[in-house]
Motif scaffolding. Structure first.
Motif, PDB file in Angstrom:
ATOM      1  N   ARG A  60      71.003   6.664  59.694  1.00 40.44           N
ATOM      2  CA  ARG A  60      71.554   7.563  58.671  1.00 40.44           C
ATOM      3  C   ARG A  60      72.705   8.305  59.324  1.00 40.44           C
ATOM      4  O   ARG A  60      72.753   8.468  60.548  1.00 40.44           O
ATOM      5  CB  ARG A  60      70.497   8.566  58.202  1.00 40.44           C
ATOM      6  CG  ARG A  60      69.200   7.937  57.711  1.00 40.44           C
ATOM      7  CD  ARG A  60      69.325   7.352  56.330  1.00 40.44           C
ATOM      8  NE  ARG A  60      69.486   8.367  55.313  1.00 40.44           N
ATOM      9  CZ  ARG A  60      68.482   9.059  54.760  1.00 40.44           C
ATOM     10  NH1 ARG A  60      67.239   8.843  55.159  1.00 40.44           N
ATOM     11  NH2 ARG A  60      68.711   9.965  53.828  1.00 40.44           N
ATOM     12  N   LEU A  61      73.655   8.772  58.510  1.00 41.26           N
ATOM     13  CA  LEU A  61      74.830   9.462  59.037  1.00 41.26           C
ATOM     14  C   LEU A  61      75.115  10.704  58.209  1.00 41.26           C
ATOM     15  O   LEU A  61      74.933  10.701  56.979  1.00 41.26           O
ATOM     16  CB  LEU A  61      76.063   8.547  59.011  1.00 41.26           C
ATOM     17  CG  LEU A  61      75.951   7.156  59.625  1.00 41.26           C
ATOM     18  CD1 LEU A  61      75.600   6.130  58.541  1.00 41.26           C
ATOM     19  CD2 LEU A  61      77.249   6.733  60.308  1.00 41.26           C
ATOM     20  N   GLY A  66      85.656  14.744  54.309  1.00 41.16           N
ATOM     21  CA  GLY A  66      85.807  13.769  53.231  1.00 41.16           C
ATOM     22  C   GLY A  66      86.685  12.594  53.594  1.00 41.16           C
ATOM     23  O   GLY A  66      86.428  11.457  53.176  1.00 41.16           O
ATOM     24  N   GLU A  67      87.723  12.835  54.374  1.00 40.03           N
ATOM     25  CA  GLU A  67      88.629  11.761  54.783  1.00 40.03           C
ATOM     26  C   GLU A  67      87.890  10.746  55.671  1.00 40.03           C
ATOM     27  O   GLU A  67      88.070   9.528  55.537  1.00 40.03           O
ATOM     28  CB  GLU A  67      89.824  12.352  55.534  1.00 40.03           C
ATOM     29  CG  GLU A  67      90.984  11.389  55.696  1.00 40.03           C
ATOM     30  CD  GLU A  67      92.170  12.019  56.422  1.00 40.03           C
ATOM     31  OE1 GLU A  67      93.118  11.277  56.723  1.00 40.03           O
ATOM     32  OE2 GLU A  67      92.138  13.238  56.689  1.00 40.03           O
ATOM     33  N   SER A  68      87.039  11.274  56.565  1.00 39.50           N
ATOM     34  CA  SER A  68      86.252  10.389  57.423  1.00 39.50           C
ATOM     35  C   SER A  68      85.230   9.605  56.609  1.00 39.50           C
ATOM     36  O   SER A  68      84.997   8.414  56.862  1.00 39.50           O
ATOM     37  CB  SER A  68      85.525  11.205  58.501  1.00 39.50           C
ATOM     38  OG  SER A  68      86.436  11.755  59.430  1.00 39.50           O
ATOM     39  N   VAL A  69      84.617  10.251  55.628  1.00 42.92           N
ATOM     40  CA  VAL A  69      83.644   9.573  54.769  1.00 42.92           C
ATOM     41  C   VAL A  69      84.291   8.389  54.060  1.00 42.92           C
ATOM     42  O   VAL A  69      83.743   7.282  54.017  1.00 42.92           O
ATOM     43  CB  VAL A  69      83.040  10.562  53.744  1.00 42.92           C
ATOM     44  CG1 VAL A  69      82.270   9.826  52.651  1.00 42.92           C
ATOM     45  CG2 VAL A  69      82.138  11.578  54.445  1.00 42.92           C
ATOM     46  N   GLU A  70      85.479   8.622  53.527  1.00 43.08           N
ATOM     47  CA  GLU A  70      86.213   7.557  52.830  1.00 43.08           C
ATOM     48  C   GLU A  70      86.527   6.400  53.779  1.00 43.08           C
ATOM     49  O   GLU A  70      86.373   5.220  53.433  1.00 43.08           O
ATOM     50  CB  GLU A  70      87.512   8.136  52.240  1.00 43.08           C
ATOM     51  CG  GLU A  70      88.213   7.222  51.267  1.00 43.08           C
ATOM     52  CD  GLU A  70      89.427   7.888  50.631  1.00 43.08           C
ATOM     53  OE1 GLU A  70      90.415   7.174  50.377  1.00 43.08           O
ATOM     54  OE2 GLU A  70      89.396   9.116  50.399  1.00 43.08           O
ATOM     55  N   TYR A  71      86.952   6.748  55.009  1.00 43.06           N
ATOM     56  CA  TYR A  71      87.275   5.737  56.008  1.00 43.06           C
ATOM     57  C   TYR A  71      86.040   4.907  56.354  1.00 43.06           C
ATOM     58  O   TYR A  71      86.096   3.674  56.420  1.00 43.06           O
ATOM     59  CB  TYR A  71      87.827   6.412  57.268  1.00 43.06           C
ATOM     60  CG  TYR A  71      88.248   5.444  58.358  1.00 43.06           C
ATOM     61  CD1 TYR A  71      89.572   5.024  58.461  1.00 43.06           C
ATOM     62  CD2 TYR A  71      87.319   4.950  59.275  1.00 43.06           C
ATOM     63  CE1 TYR A  71      89.958   4.131  59.458  1.00 43.06           C
ATOM     64  CE2 TYR A  71      87.694   4.060  60.260  1.00 43.06           C
ATOM     65  CZ  TYR A  71      89.016   3.650  60.352  1.00 43.06           C
ATOM     66  OH  TYR A  71      89.380   2.753  61.325  1.00 43.06           O
ATOM     67  N   LEU A  83      75.043   7.220  54.243  1.00 40.05           N
ATOM     68  CA  LEU A  83      75.995   8.250  54.659  1.00 40.05           C
ATOM     69  C   LEU A  83      75.948   9.441  53.712  1.00 40.05           C
ATOM     70  O   LEU A  83      76.088   9.285  52.497  1.00 40.05           O
ATOM     71  CB  LEU A  83      77.405   7.653  54.693  1.00 40.05           C
ATOM     72  CG  LEU A  83      78.577   8.584  54.990  1.00 40.05           C
ATOM     73  CD1 LEU A  83      78.430   9.258  56.349  1.00 40.05           C
ATOM     74  CD2 LEU A  83      79.895   7.799  54.932  1.00 40.05           C
ATOM     75  N   LEU A  84      75.776  10.613  54.306  1.00 41.73           N
ATOM     76  CA  LEU A  84      75.699  11.844  53.535  1.00 41.73           C
ATOM     77  C   LEU A  84      76.898  12.721  53.893  1.00 41.73           C
ATOM     78  O   LEU A  84      77.135  12.987  55.072  1.00 41.73           O
ATOM     79  CB  LEU A  84      74.400  12.572  53.883  1.00 41.73           C
ATOM     80  CG  LEU A  84      74.056  13.833  53.120  1.00 41.73           C
ATOM     81  CD1 LEU A  84      73.790  13.525  51.646  1.00 41.73           C
ATOM     82  CD2 LEU A  84      72.827  14.498  53.744  1.00 41.73           C
ATOM     83  N   GLN A  85      77.659  13.132  52.882  1.00 41.58           N
ATOM     84  CA  GLN A  85      78.756  14.066  53.151  1.00 41.58           C
ATOM     85  C   GLN A  85      78.196  15.475  53.046  1.00 41.58           C
ATOM     86  O   GLN A  85      77.867  15.962  51.961  1.00 41.58           O
ATOM     87  CB  GLN A  85      79.912  13.890  52.158  1.00 41.58           C
ATOM     88  CG  GLN A  85      81.078  14.827  52.500  1.00 41.58           C
ATOM     89  CD  GLN A  85      82.307  14.585  51.639  1.00 41.58           C
ATOM     90  OE1 GLN A  85      82.373  13.634  50.863  1.00 41.58           O
ATOM     91  NE2 GLN A  85      83.296  15.463  51.777  1.00 41.58           N
ATOM     92  N   ALA A  86      78.054  16.122  54.193  1.00 38.57           N
ATOM     93  CA  ALA A  86      77.429  17.447  54.237  1.00 38.57           C
ATOM     94  C   ALA A  86      77.697  18.097  55.581  1.00 38.57           C
ATOM     95  O   ALA A  86      78.144  17.447  56.530  1.00 38.57           O
ATOM     96  CB  ALA A  86      75.919  17.323  54.005  1.00 38.57           C
ATOM     97  N   ARG A  90      73.895  23.086  57.915  1.00 34.73           N
ATOM     98  CA  ARG A  90      73.263  23.658  56.707  1.00 34.73           C
ATOM     99  C   ARG A  90      72.276  22.699  56.059  1.00 34.73           C
ATOM    100  O   ARG A  90      71.687  23.001  55.032  1.00 34.73           O
ATOM    101  CB  ARG A  90      74.347  24.021  55.688  1.00 34.73           C
ATOM    102  CG  ARG A  90      75.282  25.115  56.167  1.00 34.73           C
ATOM    103  CD  ARG A  90      76.416  25.337  55.189  1.00 34.73           C
ATOM    104  NE  ARG A  90      77.289  26.388  55.673  1.00 34.73           N
ATOM    105  CZ  ARG A  90      77.661  27.447  54.959  1.00 34.73           C
ATOM    106  NH1 ARG A  90      77.229  27.585  53.726  1.00 34.73           N
ATOM    107  NH2 ARG A  90      78.466  28.354  55.453  1.00 34.73           N
ATOM    108  N   LEU A  91      72.107  21.552  56.667  1.00 37.80           N
ATOM    109  CA  LEU A  91      71.314  20.491  56.060  1.00 37.80           C
ATOM    110  C   LEU A  91      69.811  20.748  56.234  1.00 37.80           C
ATOM    111  O   LEU A  91      69.352  20.963  57.355  1.00 37.80           O
ATOM    112  CB  LEU A  91      71.685  19.163  56.715  1.00 37.80           C
ATOM    113  CG  LEU A  91      71.435  17.870  55.934  1.00 37.80           C
ATOM    114  CD1 LEU A  91      72.245  17.847  54.648  1.00 37.80           C
ATOM    115  CD2 LEU A  91      71.798  16.674  56.802  1.00 37.80           C
ATOM    116  N   PRO A  92      69.032  20.736  55.132  1.00 39.12           N
ATOM    117  CA  PRO A  92      67.574  20.829  55.262  1.00 39.12           C
ATOM    118  C   PRO A  92      67.035  19.463  55.704  1.00 39.12           C
ATOM    119  O   PRO A  92      66.741  18.595  54.887  1.00 39.12           O
ATOM    120  CB  PRO A  92      67.113  21.194  53.844  1.00 39.12           C
ATOM    121  CG  PRO A  92      68.175  20.647  52.939  1.00 39.12           C
ATOM    122  CD  PRO A  92      69.465  20.642  53.718  1.00 39.12           C
TER     123      PRO A  92
END
Length: 268
Positions: A60-61, A66-71, A83-86, A90-92
């Motif tokens: 999992r990632l 956002g630019e890296s997520v798109e790439y 892949l989680l954009q977060a 702050r992630l539970p």
């Protein structure tokens, strides 16, 4: 790897470009198919590509940019659904990992300490961490008592993890090159299940001690010594006798985890 993502200073981004080092970091992660792996801050996927090749890893990632997520989604279709954009901080994590999970990543320098504090919060779920951090941070975490770099996070992490300094990475391995050297460290959960003292007080003792690290513990821990005397109803003479214990002559960097646990029991 072609550079399509602009490194953002605010996110502490320095993209690793040395493929040999990337492979070595991934190889440092243990083999345990039963435990998921979370890559923190994959950027342009220099570690991701090798993690995806390992059949023993359920990956999992989490990536804030956002630019890296798109790439990543464009260049590594296999990360779709993983892949989680977060913001990792702050992630539970319990929401996404009901069981144990390991962490790997090239950690942004500006939040590396916060990442390790979060690891401590989830220490009973995280058996292993492999990460690249600023060299001086790696030294601080891995050093034992007596070192000038030994500090709060050293003690708190070493209470629960065995820490190995694996190797140093020069600035030329990154784009853009950082102004400092980096290093890769590995944390593996030790067998400790209990400190044998009040954990909240243990943290307070460690943080208060290193808050004035050049002073002896007798001086830096004055607030906690005073609180102890008030709880016990001691007069000045009895309080002074307690504070005369030789341990209070020491500076905090002389104490290991067990010493701080002993000190916490004295002050409880």
């Amino acid at each position: 790897m072609d550079s399509k993502v602009r490194a953002k200073k605010a996110l502490g981004q320095h993209f690793l470009t040395d493929q040999g080092i990337a492979r070595s970091i991934v190889d440092a992660l243990g083999n345990d198919p039963a435990v998921d792996v979370l890559e923190v801050g994959p950027g342009m996927g220099v570690l991701t590509q090798y993690l995806l090749q390992r059949e023993d890893i359920d990956l999992r990632l989490v990536e804030i940019d956002g630019e890296s997520v798109e790439y990543l989604l464009t260049h590594f279709p296999d990360v779709q659904g993983r892949l989680l954009q977060a913001d990792f901080l702050r992630l539970p994590l319990e929401k996404y990992f009901p069981g144990p999970f390991r962490i790997i990543g090239n950690f942004p320098y500006n939040i590396s300490s916060q990442i390790f504090f979060k690891v401590l919060d989830y220490r009973d779920r995280i058996p292993e961490v492999v990460g690249m951090v600023q060299k001086e941070v790696a030294e601080r975490l891995a050093e034992g008592p007596g070192s000038k770099t030994y500090g709060i996070l050293s003690v708190l992490l070493q209470a629960w993890y065995d820490i190995e300094y694996l190797f140093t990475v020069g600035s030329g391995a990154f784009a853009p090159p950082p102004k400092v050297q980096s290093a890769v460290i590995r944390l593996r959960r030790n067998a400790r299940t209990d400190l044998g003292c009040d954990e909240a007080l243990f943290k307070a003792v460690v943080k208060t001690s290193f808050g004035q690290r050049r002073k002896t513990l007798r001086n830096s821990l004055k607030p906690l010594l005073k609180a102890k005397a008030e709880r016990e109803g001691w007069d000045e003479e009895r309080a002074a006798a307690f504070a005369a214990d030789p341990v209070f002559d020491l500076r905090p960097e002389r104490l290991g985890v067990e010493d701080f646990a002993d000190l916490t029991r004295k002050l409880s």
